[in-house]
Each structure stands twice: as C-alpha cells, then as structure tokens.
Design a protein around this motif. Structure first.
Motif, PDB file in Angstrom:
ATOM      1  N   GLN A   1      61.557  40.428  19.529  1.00  0.00           N
ATOM      2  CA  GLN A   1      62.134  39.026  19.255  1.00  0.00           C
ATOM      3  C   GLN A   1      61.225  38.125  20.367  1.00  0.00           C
ATOM      4  N   TYR A   2      60.116  37.676  19.976  1.00  0.00           N
ATOM      5  CA  TYR A   2      59.227  36.782  20.982  1.00  0.00           C
ATOM      6  C   TYR A   2      59.699  35.382  21.254  1.00  0.00           C
ATOM      7  N   THR A   3      60.386  34.815  20.369  1.00  0.00           N
ATOM      8  CA  THR A   3      60.728  33.309  20.957  1.00  0.00           C
ATOM      9  C   THR A   3      62.256  33.133  20.155  1.00  0.00           C
ATOM     10  N   ASN A   4      63.185  32.229  20.855  1.00  0.00           N
ATOM     11  CA  ASN A   4      64.346  31.595  20.116  1.00  0.00           C
ATOM     12  C   ASN A   4      64.037  30.452  19.759  1.00  0.00           C
ATOM     13  N   ARG A   5      62.851  29.892  19.474  1.00  0.00           N
ATOM     14  CA  ARG A   5      62.708  28.436  19.199  1.00  0.00           C
ATOM     15  C   ARG A   5      61.679  28.246  18.223  1.00  0.00           C
ATOM     16  N   GLY A   6      61.660  29.106  17.195  1.00  0.00           N
ATOM     17  CA  GLY A   6      60.893  29.071  16.007  1.00  0.00           C
ATOM     18  C   GLY A   6      61.261  27.544  15.198  1.00  0.00           C
ATOM     19  N   ARG A   7      60.200  27.009  14.944  1.00  0.00           N
ATOM     20  CA  ARG A   7      60.281  25.807  14.060  1.00  0.00           C
ATOM     21  C   ARG A   7      60.029  26.234  12.344  1.00  0.00           C
ATOM     22  N   LEU A   8      60.898  26.484  11.799  1.00  0.00           N
ATOM     23  CA  LEU A   8      60.894  26.524  10.438  1.00  0.00           C
ATOM     24  C   LEU A   8      61.597  25.448   9.460  1.00  0.00           C
ATOM     25  N   GLU A   9      61.113  25.400   8.152  1.00  0.00           N
ATOM     26  CA  GLU A   9      62.027  24.490   7.427  1.00  0.00           C
ATOM     27  C   GLU A   9      62.787  25.365   6.288  1.00  0.00           C
ATOM     28  N   GLY A  10      63.854  24.613   5.856  1.00  0.00           N
ATOM     29  CA  GLY A  10      64.522  25.356   5.148  1.00  0.00           C
ATOM     30  C   GLY A  10      66.047  25.563   5.565  1.00  0.00           C
ATOM     31  N   PHE A  11      66.486  25.020   6.876  1.00  0.00           N
ATOM     32  CA  PHE A  11      67.942  25.254   7.231  1.00  0.00           C
ATOM     33  C   PHE A  11      68.159  23.997   7.822  1.00  0.00           C
TER      34      PHE A  11
ATOM     35  N   GLY B   1      71.464  23.612  10.184  1.00  0.00           N
ATOM     36  CA  GLY B   1      72.720  23.916  10.764  1.00  0.00           C
ATOM     37  C   GLY B   1      72.658  23.116  12.191  1.00  0.00           C
ATOM     38  N   GLU B   2      73.706  23.803  12.995  1.00  0.00           N
ATOM     39  CA  GLU B   2      73.718  23.159  14.271  1.00  0.00           C
ATOM     40  C   GLU B   2      72.828  23.729  15.418  1.00  0.00           C
ATOM     41  N   GLU B   3      72.094  24.731  14.825  1.00  0.00           N
ATOM     42  CA  GLU B   3      70.960  25.126  15.908  1.00  0.00           C
ATOM     43  C   GLU B   3      69.891  24.916  14.987  1.00  0.00           C
ATOM     44  N   ALA B   4      68.954  24.146  16.059  1.00  0.00           N
ATOM     45  CA  ALA B   4      67.896  23.510  15.401  1.00  0.00           C
ATOM     46  C   ALA B   4      66.546  24.419  15.259  1.00  0.00           C
ATOM     47  N   PHE B   5      66.679  25.725  15.842  1.00  0.00           N
ATOM     48  CA  PHE B   5      65.475  26.644  15.835  1.00  0.00           C
ATOM     49  C   PHE B   5      66.023  28.078  15.121  1.00  0.00           C
ATOM     50  N   MET B   6      65.203  28.828  15.137  1.00  0.00           N
ATOM     51  CA  MET B   6      65.281  30.306  14.582  1.00  0.00           C
ATOM     52  C   MET B   6      64.497  31.187  15.400  1.00  0.00           C
ATOM     53  N   ASP B   7      65.191  32.472  15.689  1.00  0.00           N
ATOM     54  CA  ASP B   7      64.498  33.537  16.411  1.00  0.00           C
ATOM     55  C   ASP B   7      63.421  33.955  15.423  1.00  0.00           C
ATOM     56  N   LEU B   8      62.273  34.035  16.242  1.00  0.00           N
ATOM     57  CA  LEU B   8      61.110  34.711  15.478  1.00  0.00           C
ATOM     58  C   LEU B   8      60.949  36.131  16.249  1.00  0.00           C
ATOM     59  N   ASN B   9      60.559  36.996  14.990  1.00  0.00           N
ATOM     60  CA  ASN B   9      60.082  38.541  15.547  1.00  0.00           C
ATOM     61  C   ASN B   9      59.082  38.922  14.736  1.00  0.00           C
ATOM     62  N   VAL B  10      58.560  40.091  15.453  1.00  0.00           N
ATOM     63  CA  VAL B  10      57.467  41.043  14.760  1.00  0.00           C
ATOM     64  C   VAL B  10      57.766  42.247  14.746  1.00  0.00           C
ATOM     65  N   PHE B  11      57.119  43.042  13.952  1.00  0.00           N
ATOM     66  CA  PHE B  11      57.547  44.554  13.577  1.00  0.00           C
ATOM     67  C   PHE B  11      56.082  45.177  14.452  1.00  0.00           C
ATOM     68  N   TYR B  12      56.190  46.293  15.108  1.00  0.00           N
ATOM     69  CA  TYR B  12      55.353  46.963  15.702  1.00  0.00           C
ATOM     70  C   TYR B  12      54.763  47.976  14.742  1.00  0.00           C
ATOM     71  N   GLY B  13      53.348  47.573  13.981  1.00  0.00           N
ATOM     72  CA  GLY B  13      52.979  48.263  13.013  1.00  0.00           C
ATOM     73  C   GLY B  13      51.894  47.547  12.070  1.00  0.00           C
ATOM     74  N   THR B  14      51.543  48.343  11.125  1.00  0.00           N
ATOM     75  CA  THR B  14      50.593  47.718  10.191  1.00  0.00           C
ATOM     76  C   THR B  14      51.374  47.513   8.959  1.00  0.00           C
TER      77      THR B  14
ATOM     78  N   ILE C   1      63.494  44.818  21.021  1.00  0.00           N
ATOM     79  CA  ILE C   1      63.713  44.312  22.212  1.00  0.00           C
ATOM     80  C   ILE C   1      63.682  42.823  22.254  1.00  0.00           C
ATOM     81  N   ARG C   2      64.181  41.894  23.082  1.00  0.00           N
ATOM     82  CA  ARG C   2      64.104  40.729  23.307  1.00  0.00           C
ATOM     83  C   ARG C   2      63.392  40.284  24.596  1.00  0.00           C
ATOM     84  N   ASP C   3      62.297  39.368  24.361  1.00  0.00           N
ATOM     85  CA  ASP C   3      61.623  39.017  25.554  1.00  0.00           C
ATOM     86  C   ASP C   3      60.909  37.777  25.270  1.00  0.00           C
ATOM     87  N   ILE C   4      61.203  36.576  25.679  1.00  0.00           N
ATOM     88  CA  ILE C   4      60.756  35.257  25.289  1.00  0.00           C
ATOM     89  C   ILE C   4      59.393  35.013  26.309  1.00  0.00           C
TER      90      ILE C   4
END
Length: 256
Positions: free
Chosen positions: A218-228, A230-243, A193-196
């Motif tokens: 997917q908790y944000t569409n504005r992740g600031r990570l290194e290593g890319f 492209g024309e998009e300055a951000f990355m989608d960041l996500n978490v998995f429910y669980g251990t 599910i996406r909810d920012i």
C-alpha cells in the motif's frame, strides 16, 4: 549591488517557499504521490475500500487502471461493515479480482473473530485469498498488546480462516505492527505492507528469488479516483509484487 543581491536572494527564497508549499499541497491532496514513481514499476494495481468511501460506482472505479479490490467485511468478533455486502456483490459484477478483509482486534479471541469473518464472507463466491488487517488502533500504539498473546490469537484466527476457505490468508500490516507482531512469526503468510513514504525493503527472500519479501504494497492513502462519494475523499492505492503471469497464478486463474 548589495541591494540587488539582497533582492535576488529574497525573491529566490520566496520562490522556494512557494514551490515547497505547492508540493506539500499537491501531496496532501493526492495530486502527487511520493511513492508514485516506485509503484509505477509494478503492473498490477488495486484498491482497498470500506464504508468510508460511501456509495461506489464499481463500473466507473473498475475502469481506472486497477486490477483488484479488497473490501472490508468485518472487524473484531461482531462488527460487520455496513456496505460490505453491496460492495462485494457489485464489485463481482465487474472485471476486477475481488477479495475481503478483516480488521483484527486485539480485544477479542481470534477464533471468535474468524467465525464472524467466515460467516459474513462465505456466501460470496470466487473471491481472492482473504486478508487480515493487523495495525494499531485507539491507544494501542502507546500501549501495545503483549506480542505473545497477539501471536496466539492471530494464529488461531489464521488457522480457522485458512481451513474454512482453503486459501492461505494474506496479512496486511503497518510497518510498526509488522516489526512487533508479524516479523519472524508469520513469514509463511503473504505480506501486505503499508509504507506511504518509501518502497518497502524488507529481508531478502531467496526461496522466491525476490529482492523484497512482500506480496502487496500500500503505497499511498490519498488516491484520487472517480466513482465514490463517501466521507473519505481518497482511496488507498496498492500494487502487487510480480508480473501479470504471477498475478494470474496468485489468483488461481492459471496453475503454478
């Protein structure tokens, strides 16, 4: 005295405005994530990418406290992401768990979309469960396709993909798409599910003993990570429910 109070009030108002503007700036540019504190409770984190992120240094990306990456493979019945093959190959050379996703089209048959996805992804081995992305595009939000027709085509897609890969597909959906097309119809499939704005609190899932009925968020569409680059300055960041143990089970590294 009144002049002094007025000066204090004006100063306070200006300070509040400055702080508010700074907060908005930090959120917009990905320095602060509104959902960050809630997402931090989940130990397994990951990204999803497409050609919009451009050239990705996967070794650099993999070293930034992420565990998984989903890569766009296809869209509709004929489009293939131009960087899917290279992204998938390089991502699989890292320690990341890697998967592929398909952007579902409301304008082409589900079986044709499934065949296109299968033919594109099949050559790559050791991938996680495939994902289908169901969300509005173009004018579809203002003119939503018929739910019954979408259910038929999406069901055709899911059945064909599951049979081909021997894995239960994951359904990614925005809140609007989930409510109109997924909820109550495809609950047997893991939900992404996406909810920012806030942590998703959907219907309870007593069978799994969980408070929330989602597998990925997917908790944000504005992740600031290194290593890319492209024309998009951000990355989608996500978490998995669980251990971590549940993640190993989900990815098939350990048996249930």
């Amino acid at each position: 005295m009144k002049k002094r109070l007025r000066t204090v009030a004006i100063t306070a108002a200006l300070l509040i405005m400055a702080l508010g503007s700074g907060f908005i700036f930090a959120v917009y540019h990905g320095y602060i994530h509104i959902n960050g504190p809630a997402a931090a409770r989940y130990p397994v984190r990951g990204v999803d990418v497409s050609h919009y992120q451009g050239d990705i240094d996967w070794q650099v990306l993999a070293g930034q406290q992420i565990r998984f990456a989903y890569i766009k493979a296809t869209e509709g019945s004929s489009y293939t992401d131009e960087l899917f093959a290279v992204n998938c190959q390089k991502a699989l050379e890292t320690d990341l768990d890697v998967g592929a996703y398909h952007f579902f089209s409301f304008d082409s048959p589900g079986t044709a979309q499934a065949e296109h996805f299968i033919n594109t992804v099949k050559p790559f081995k050791n991938l996680m469960a495939p994902v289908v992305d169901v969300e509005f595009y173009g004018d579809k939000k203002e003119n939503p396709p018929d739910p019954g027709q979408v259910e038929t085509e999406l069901n055709n897609y899911l059945e064909k993909v599951e049979l081909a890969f021997g894995q239960t597909p994951v359904i990614y959906a925005t809140r609007e798409a989930w409510e109109l097309y997924i909820r109550g119809k495809f609950d047997a499939y893991p939900l992404w599910i996406r909810d920012i704005w806030k942590e998703p609190k959907l219907k309870s899932d007593t069978e799994k003993g969980r408070e929330y009925d989602w597998t990925f968020w997917q908790y944000t569409n504005r992740g600031r990570l290194e290593g890319f680059s492209g024309e998009e300055a951000f990355m989608d960041l996500n978490v998995f429910y669980g251990t971590w143990e549940e993640w190993l089970s989900f990815t098939g590294r350990i048996e249930n």
